[in-house]
Scaffold this active site. Structure first.
Site, PDB file in Angstrom:
ATOM      1  N   LYS A  80       0.860  -1.181   0.000  1.00 39.59           N
ATOM      2  CA  LYS A  80       0.000   0.000   0.000  1.00 39.59           C
ATOM      3  C   LYS A  80       0.899   1.234   0.000  1.00 39.59           C
ATOM      4  CE  LYS A  80      -4.482   0.913   0.320  1.00 39.59           C
ATOM      5  NZ  LYS A  80      -5.586   0.171  -0.273  1.00 39.59           N
ATOM      6  N   GLY A 185     -25.353   2.756   1.000  1.00 43.08           N
ATOM      7  CA  GLY A 185     -24.400   3.393   0.090  1.00 43.08           C
ATOM      8  C   GLY A 185     -24.590   2.908  -1.326  1.00 43.08           C
ATOM      9  N   VAL A 186     -25.224   3.753  -2.159  1.00 39.24           N
ATOM     10  CA  VAL A 186     -25.410   3.362  -3.558  1.00 39.24           C
ATOM     11  C   VAL A 186     -24.540   4.250  -4.450  1.00 39.24           C
ATOM     12  CG1 VAL A 186     -27.511   1.993  -3.832  1.00 39.24           C
ATOM     13  CG2 VAL A 186     -27.731   4.397  -3.240  1.00 39.24           C
ATOM     14  N   GLY A 187     -23.225   4.174  -4.181  1.00 35.63           N
ATOM     15  CA  GLY A 187     -22.237   4.873  -5.002  1.00 35.63           C
ATOM     16  C   GLY A 187     -21.842   3.963  -6.151  1.00 35.63           C
ATOM     17  N   VAL A 189     -19.970   1.131  -6.392  1.00 36.42           N
ATOM     18  CA  VAL A 189     -20.171  -0.315  -6.222  1.00 36.42           C
ATOM     19  C   VAL A 189     -21.620  -0.624  -5.849  1.00 36.42           C
ATOM     20  CG1 VAL A 189     -19.475  -2.377  -4.952  1.00 36.42           C
ATOM     21  CG2 VAL A 189     -17.762  -0.649  -5.511  1.00 36.42           C
TER      22      VAL A 189
HETATM   23  P1  NAD Z   1     -18.363   5.471  -3.511  1.00 41.30           P
HETATM   24  O1  NAD Z   1     -17.800   6.658  -2.812  1.00 41.30           O
HETATM   25  O2  NAD Z   1     -18.637   5.545  -4.969  1.00 41.30           O
HETATM   26  O3  NAD Z   1     -19.732   5.036  -2.808  1.00 41.30           O
HETATM   27  C1  NAD Z   1     -19.926   5.097  -1.434  1.00 41.30           C
HETATM   28  C2  NAD Z   1     -21.320   5.628  -1.227  1.00 41.30           C
HETATM   29  O4  NAD Z   1     -21.622   5.581   0.156  1.00 41.30           O
HETATM   30  C3  NAD Z   1     -21.482   7.083  -1.674  1.00 41.30           C
HETATM   31  O5  NAD Z   1     -22.617   7.211  -2.493  1.00 41.30           O
HETATM   32  C4  NAD Z   1     -21.635   7.827  -0.347  1.00 41.30           C
HETATM   33  O6  NAD Z   1     -22.431   8.983  -0.482  1.00 41.30           O
HETATM   34  C5  NAD Z   1     -22.281   6.772   0.514  1.00 41.30           C
HETATM   35  N1  NAD Z   1     -22.152   6.981   1.955  1.00 41.30           N
HETATM   36  C6  NAD Z   1     -21.096   7.438   2.647  1.00 41.30           C
HETATM   37  N2  NAD Z   1     -21.370   7.469   3.962  1.00 41.30           N
HETATM   38  C7  NAD Z   1     -22.625   6.985   4.101  1.00 41.30           C
HETATM   39  C8  NAD Z   1     -23.477   6.754   5.212  1.00 41.30           C
HETATM   40  N3  NAD Z   1     -23.113   7.039   6.456  1.00 41.30           N
HETATM   41  N4  NAD Z   1     -24.709   6.235   4.995  1.00 41.30           N
HETATM   42  C9  NAD Z   1     -25.115   5.942   3.751  1.00 41.30           C
HETATM   43  N5  NAD Z   1     -24.354   6.153   2.655  1.00 41.30           N
HETATM   44  C10 NAD Z   1     -23.115   6.673   2.830  1.00 41.30           C
HETATM   45  O7  NAD Z   1     -17.374   4.277  -3.176  1.00 41.30           O
HETATM   46  P2  NAD Z   1     -17.332   2.841  -3.849  1.00 41.30           P
HETATM   47  O8  NAD Z   1     -16.210   2.793  -4.808  1.00 41.30           O
HETATM   48  O9  NAD Z   1     -18.697   2.469  -4.294  1.00 41.30           O
HETATM   49  O10 NAD Z   1     -16.912   1.927  -2.623  1.00 41.30           O
HETATM   50  C11 NAD Z   1     -17.848   1.577  -1.627  1.00 41.30           C
HETATM   51  C12 NAD Z   1     -17.147   0.793  -0.521  1.00 41.30           C
HETATM   52  O11 NAD Z   1     -16.573  -0.383  -1.069  1.00 41.30           O
HETATM   53  C13 NAD Z   1     -16.006   1.535   0.146  1.00 41.30           C
HETATM   54  O12 NAD Z   1     -15.947   1.161   1.506  1.00 41.30           O
HETATM   55  C14 NAD Z   1     -14.780   1.013  -0.573  1.00 41.30           C
HETATM   56  O13 NAD Z   1     -13.624   1.092   0.240  1.00 41.30           O
HETATM   57  C15 NAD Z   1     -15.172  -0.421  -0.794  1.00 41.30           C
HETATM   58  N6  NAD Z   1     -14.486  -1.055  -1.927  1.00 41.30           N
HETATM   59  C16 NAD Z   1     -14.608  -0.516  -3.164  1.00 41.30           C
HETATM   60  C17 NAD Z   1     -13.949  -1.108  -4.241  1.00 41.30           C
HETATM   61  C18 NAD Z   1     -14.073  -0.548  -5.635  1.00 41.30           C
HETATM   62  O14 NAD Z   1     -13.700  -1.244  -6.587  1.00 41.30           O
HETATM   63  N7  NAD Z   1     -14.583   0.654  -5.804  1.00 41.30           N
HETATM   64  C19 NAD Z   1     -13.193  -2.288  -4.028  1.00 41.30           C
HETATM   65  C20 NAD Z   1     -13.120  -2.833  -2.752  1.00 41.30           C
HETATM   66  C21 NAD Z   1     -13.780  -2.202  -1.698  1.00 41.30           C
END
Ligand code: NAD
Length: 350
Positions: A80, A185-187, A189
């Protein structure tokens, strides 16, 4: 600030500090273990309050990558990088060029990728100075489409496969039709996962701190919106945390009713003992670093090549790994986290 006596030190092979006066770069790269291959892990940019906080993060996260890659059957070790700085105000081309040079100085022992605070744009700048970088270009995705370096569709697909494995184990069901799933969290992923679940006939409840994201899921997928604090106590089959870490804690555990926890967020358990507590409550927990490995698999394939079909099959292997973990946990009466850790160690300590 000692490394060897640090509470997060776990026989890391190498910890290197990088500084560039002209760009202001202050960064640390940690290689935890490279028995299985070069250490791959994201480059995080964060306004750490102290150097020690940055060291703690890089030691902890690099160790986690060793376990994640080993469990995902990848020829990779764990590493990392952290850059001490504010991703909103502290980014510059010179900073990431210097970081690229820093990564390059390790000669490929460490391969970098995007993480919190960095993305495709930063990877492209680093790629000017090193070839030991992933996620900087276009490539074929697991479903045959073309994508930029964003691995989140692969992560979401892996979580979907993982949910299928958990549902089979805990509920004895082969299909997800009518399954009730709550997604926090509907970002990137979370939304992509919601689409897979919707296509499989599941019913969805969603929450997010960004209203626009909630609306997208409601309008496009027919999901039901719920208040942030209500997502835990819903009477659903699966709780899928896809927002942030530490979300399973003593408080939320009391409210949680779902018999399955399976989602993408990293470090979901606020403390390690909660894994045992979940087992006692007969809540099947899919260890986060096993179920969310689709992204690292994707990043690995970008480097090693391999067809979209091979990538897809490898991501689908997450289901088999989880099946193994669930079976062993039940047989040995241990938590799924304990078994996942052991399985990873059996692989990378060989
Ligand atoms: P992202 O930022 O696109 O989505 C996260 C979502 O969670 C956002 O829409 C945000 O507004 C929402 N959020 C934050 N705090 C919140 C809360 N308290 N209540 C409800 N919603 C909340 O991130 P992502 O890329 O979709 O990743 C999501 C999670 O998965 C993270 O923890 C990330 O570390 C993990 N992850 C992601 C990947 C990847 O490929 N992107 C891989 C492994 C792990």
């Amino acid at each position: 600030m000692s490394v060897f006596s640090h509470v997060e030190f776990d026989h890391h092979e190498q910890v290197v500090y990088g500084h560039d006066k002209a760009s202001g770069l202050k960064a640390i790269i940690a290689i935890h273990n490279s028995n299985l291959g070069p250490a791959l892990g994201g480059c995080r940019m964060w306004p750490y309050a102290s150097d020690d906080e940055a060291l703690r993060d890089v030691l902890r996260l690099s160790r986690g990558m060793t376990y994640k890659s080993a469990l995902a059957n990848l020829p990779l070790g764990g590493g990392k990088a952290v850059i001490i700085g504010d991703p909103h105000t502290g980014k510059s081309e010179a900073l990431f060029q210097a970081m690229g040079g820093f990564v390059n100085s390790l000669g490929g022992r460490y391969i970098t990728a995007a993480d919190s605070g960095t993305g495709v744009a930063e990877m492209q700048i680093m790629a000017e100075r090193t070839r030991h970088v992933s996620g900087a270009g276009q490539r074929e995705a697991f479903d045959g489409g073309m994508r930029n370096g964003d691995p989140s569709p692969s992560t979401a697909y892996g979580v979907f496969i993982g949910i299928q494995a958990a549902v089979k184990q805990r509920l004895g069901r082969d299909d997800l039709y009518g399954l009730k799933v709550a997604i926090q969290g509907v970002g990137q992923v979370g939304f992509s996962l919601a689409k897979h679940l919707k296509d499989a006939g599941a019913e969805l409840w969603v929450t997010d701190i960004v209203e626009l994201n909630v609306r997208r899921a409601v309008e496009q997928l027919g999901a039901r919106a719920v208040a942030q604090q209500d997502i835990f106590s819903l009477d659903v089959d699966v709780f899928a945390p896809c927002a942030m870490g530490g979300i399973i804690n003593r408080q939320t555990l009391e409210a949680l009713r779902a018999p399955i926890i399976a989602g993408a967020a990293n470090n979901q358990l606020a403390d390690a003992e909660l894994a045992q507590e979940l087992r006692r409550r007969e809540c099947l927990y899919a260890p986060d670093y096993a179920i969310n490995a689709g992204g690292i698999i994707d990043v690995c394939y970008e480097r090693t090549g391999g067809s979209a079909a091979q990538l897809k099959a490898h991501i689908e292997g997450i289901g088999e790994t989880l099946h193994l973990i669930f079976q062993r946990a039940e047989l040995e009466g241990r938590s799924t986290v304990e078994i996942a850790d052991r399985l990873a160690e059996e692989r990378f300590r060989r």
